[in-house]
Scaffold this active site. Structure first.
Site, PDB file in Angstrom:
ATOM      1  N   PRO A 308       0.790  -1.237   0.000  1.00 18.52           N
ATOM      2  CA  PRO A 308       0.000   0.000   0.000  1.00 18.52           C
ATOM      3  C   PRO A 308       0.823   1.289   0.000  1.00 18.52           C
ATOM      4  O   PRO A 308       0.257   2.374   0.104  1.00 18.52           O
ATOM      5  CB  PRO A 308      -0.794  -0.111   1.302  1.00 18.52           C
ATOM      6  CG  PRO A 308       0.108  -0.885   2.215  1.00 18.52           C
ATOM      7  CD  PRO A 308       0.843  -1.875   1.338  1.00 18.52           C
ATOM      8  N   ASP A 357       0.499  -6.294 -13.588  1.00 12.16           N
ATOM      9  CA  ASP A 357       1.044  -7.495 -12.985  1.00 12.16           C
ATOM     10  C   ASP A 357       2.569  -7.416 -12.966  1.00 12.16           C
ATOM     11  O   ASP A 357       3.199  -7.210 -14.010  1.00 12.16           O
ATOM     12  CB  ASP A 357       0.583  -8.709 -13.790  1.00 12.16           C
ATOM     13  CG  ASP A 357       0.842 -10.024 -13.077  1.00 12.16           C
ATOM     14  OD1 ASP A 357       1.828 -10.123 -12.328  1.00 12.16           O
ATOM     15  OD2 ASP A 357       0.047 -10.966 -13.286  1.00 12.16           O
ATOM     16  N   ASP A 375       9.012  -6.668  -2.942  1.00 14.09           N
ATOM     17  CA  ASP A 375       8.482  -7.092  -1.640  1.00 14.09           C
ATOM     18  C   ASP A 375       7.267  -7.947  -1.960  1.00 14.09           C
ATOM     19  O   ASP A 375       6.140  -7.468  -2.020  1.00 14.09           O
ATOM     20  CB  ASP A 375       8.114  -5.867  -0.813  1.00 14.09           C
ATOM     21  CG  ASP A 375       7.688  -6.229   0.594  1.00 14.09           C
ATOM     22  OD1 ASP A 375       7.592  -7.428   0.907  1.00 14.09           O
ATOM     23  OD2 ASP A 375       7.430  -5.304   1.392  1.00 14.09           O
ATOM     24  N   CYS A 428       8.059 -10.559   4.246  1.00 16.79           N
ATOM     25  CA  CYS A 428       7.807 -10.437   5.683  1.00 16.79           C
ATOM     26  C   CYS A 428       7.460 -11.822   6.214  1.00 16.79           C
ATOM     27  O   CYS A 428       6.419 -12.050   6.814  1.00 16.79           O
ATOM     28  CB  CYS A 428       6.691  -9.447   5.958  1.00 16.79           C
ATOM     29  SG  CYS A 428       6.537  -9.064   7.717  1.00 16.79           S
TER      30      CYS A 428
END
Length: 503
Positions: A308, A357, A375, A428
């Site tokens: 985001p 994409d 990420d 993460c």
């Protein structure tokens, strides 16, 4: 008639007119009729998580504002919501011992209320009578009078045994060490096994596992970052925040709603885990050999999975400081809007947003960028302390399903970077299937003519931007894994890969 003799009315019923009158504390006049606002907020968060697949950290602030909770009540609501979600699996085992039918057959709203009550009884310094009465009042107001009696009876059974007693009882039924640790630290058994494997694969001692599980259950401090060249932490520090100890331009705070800070509202200071700050800065600082300086052109950077917008905003500020440009790619329109909002403090000429994409970029824009950060979408097992509900939502099948996507995105990024340029692969999650296995596989099957791939020292890059050494005595490893129980960050993984011309 004696003055103490009961008087009868015309229907023959007596009324106590004389002597000292006694009132039961459970009489209707003494019962709490309305729900405590903090508990109501926590219940609404649990309901949103259960019914709407919402994330607690996104729902909670809006509910706190909607109910206009003061600082103390907001703190109580936060502990109630996060604690009940974090320990839900263990609490469900306790509740199963107190209910004579499968918990799956109990209405989900009632289960959420029972978890809230159980958390107060077993893990908070709330007097038992208050935990019972407040939970029953909540159920009466939000679910109904009938269920309130059921909830009262179940929670009374829970309260008859202290937390240590429940732990002893449940551990006696554990079939394995991993299941026992899962009960003790409120993690699904498969995650316990995955985290043990992760520690070993990343070069840590598996004896650290209990410490890691405990760290997942500790409420994390809120990390702030001032966008380089744009933001200042002065306002946050004046409000009680402490300077960050791991990375420049950072601070930590445990104080209330940060939306009251003008710098946060303007976007020049952002909430961002310090692990994310570290990997973004390490990626931005590692040297590239694309000849950009010799050509007299600014470096071109790409954040291939930008939504985001947290890392993208920090990368954009770092690029702007150096006179570079950043493209941000995000496949979902609504998340692309969030990225654009995060870029608001930056000069408009510094950034561009592409909606598409990430797996296609390497074919559409080959050899276009000097640096590409990916990420990738992942299980989020590294952020369980901040997203307590995630541990109960994920499954081993999720890990398997993400692997092909992660490999395709990394391959695309490597095609999009120029020879001499660097790709940063970030997750993460510490899970080997999402970290080293992905990088190993992509490097092993790389076949772009005229190029070869070289793993760089991500540990060295992180140490170069950290205020204190992070990886002393581990120079034999290139990839870097941060840990909540060691570094106080999310469990972020970073691999740095340079695309070199083939010799």
């Amino acid at each position: 008639m004696n003055e103490n003799t009961p008087r009868r009315n015309d229907k023959g019923r007596t009324r106590n007119r004389g002597g000292e009158r006694h009132y039961s504390t459970s009489a209707p006049s003494a019962r709490r009729r309305t729900a405590d606002p903090a508990r109501l907020v926590a219940f609404e968060v649990l309901e949103a998580v259960s019914n709407d697949d919402a994330y607690a950290n996104l729902v909670l602030p809006s509910r706190i504002r909607a109910h206009r909770l003061d600082k103390r009540s907001a703190g109580l609501a936060t502990e109630l919501a996060y604690g009940s979600l974090r320990w839900a699996g263990t609490y469900d085992l306790v509740l199963a011992e107190c209910i004579d039918r499968p918990l799956a057959e109990v209405d989900s709203a009632i289960v959420n209320a029972l978890r809230l009550g159980t958390h107060q009884l077993l893990n908070m310094r709330v007097p038992h009578h208050a935990a019972l009465s407040e939970t029953v009042a909540l159920v009466r107001e939000r679910i109904g009078a009938g269920p309130s009696g059921f909830v009262n009876a179940v929670l009374r059974r829970v309260s008859e045994t202290e937390a240590e007693g429940w732990t002893t009882l449940l551990l006696a039924k554990a079939r394995s060490e991993a299941q026992a640790l899962g009960i003790e630290f409120a993690h699904p058994e498969w995650i316990v096994r995955a985290l043990r494997q992760s520690l070993v694969i990343h070069g840590s001692d598996e004896a650290q596992l209990p410490e890691l599980l405990a760290a997942d259950n500790a409420a994390p401090a809120v990390n702030l970052v001032a966008l380089p060249g744009l933001g200042s932490l002065d306002e946050a520090l004046a409000e009680g925040a402490a300077p960050g100890e791991l990375v420049a331009d950072s601070a930590t705070t445990n104080h209330g709603d940060l939306g009251r800070l003008a710098s946060v509202r303007e976007g020049t200071v952002r909430v961002q885990d310090v692990g994310s700050q570290l990997v973004a800065r390490a990626f931005a600082q590692v040297p590239v050999e694309t000849g950009a300086e010799r050509d007299g052109r600014p470096e071109a950077w790409l954040d291939a999975c930008a939504g985001p917008g947290g890392k993208a905003a920090l990368l954009g500020a770092l690029a702007q400081e150096r006179g570079f440009a950043l493209d941000a790619n995000e496949p979902q329109e609504h998340r692309a809007d969030l990225v654009e909002r995060a870029f608001a403090p930056l000069d408009a000429g510094v950034w561009r947003i592409r909606v598409g994409d990430a797996r296609e970029i390497g074919e559409i824009l080959p050899n276009e960028y000097d640096r590409v950060l990916v990420d990738v979408p992942c299980s989020g097992l590294g952020a369980l302390r901040r997203r307590p509900e995630s541990r109960w939502r994920r499954s081993p099948e999720d890990i398997a399903g993400l692997g092909p996507l992660q490999r395709e995105i990394l391959e695309s990024a490597l095609k999009a970077v120029r020879p001499g340029g660097v790709v940063g692969y970030v997750t993460c999650s510490p899970h080997p299937a999402e970290t080293v296995a992905v990088v190993d596989d992509v490097l092993a099957r790389w076949s772009e003519p005229g190029t070869r791939l070289t793993r760089l020292s991500a540990r060295g890059a992180l140490d170069a931007v950290a205020l204190t050494p992070l990886f002393e005595g581990t120079a034999d490893r290139q990839d870097a894994q941060l840990w909540p129980h060691v570094h106080g960050t999310d469990a972020m993984f970073l691999s740095l890969i340079r695309k070199d011309p083939a010799s």
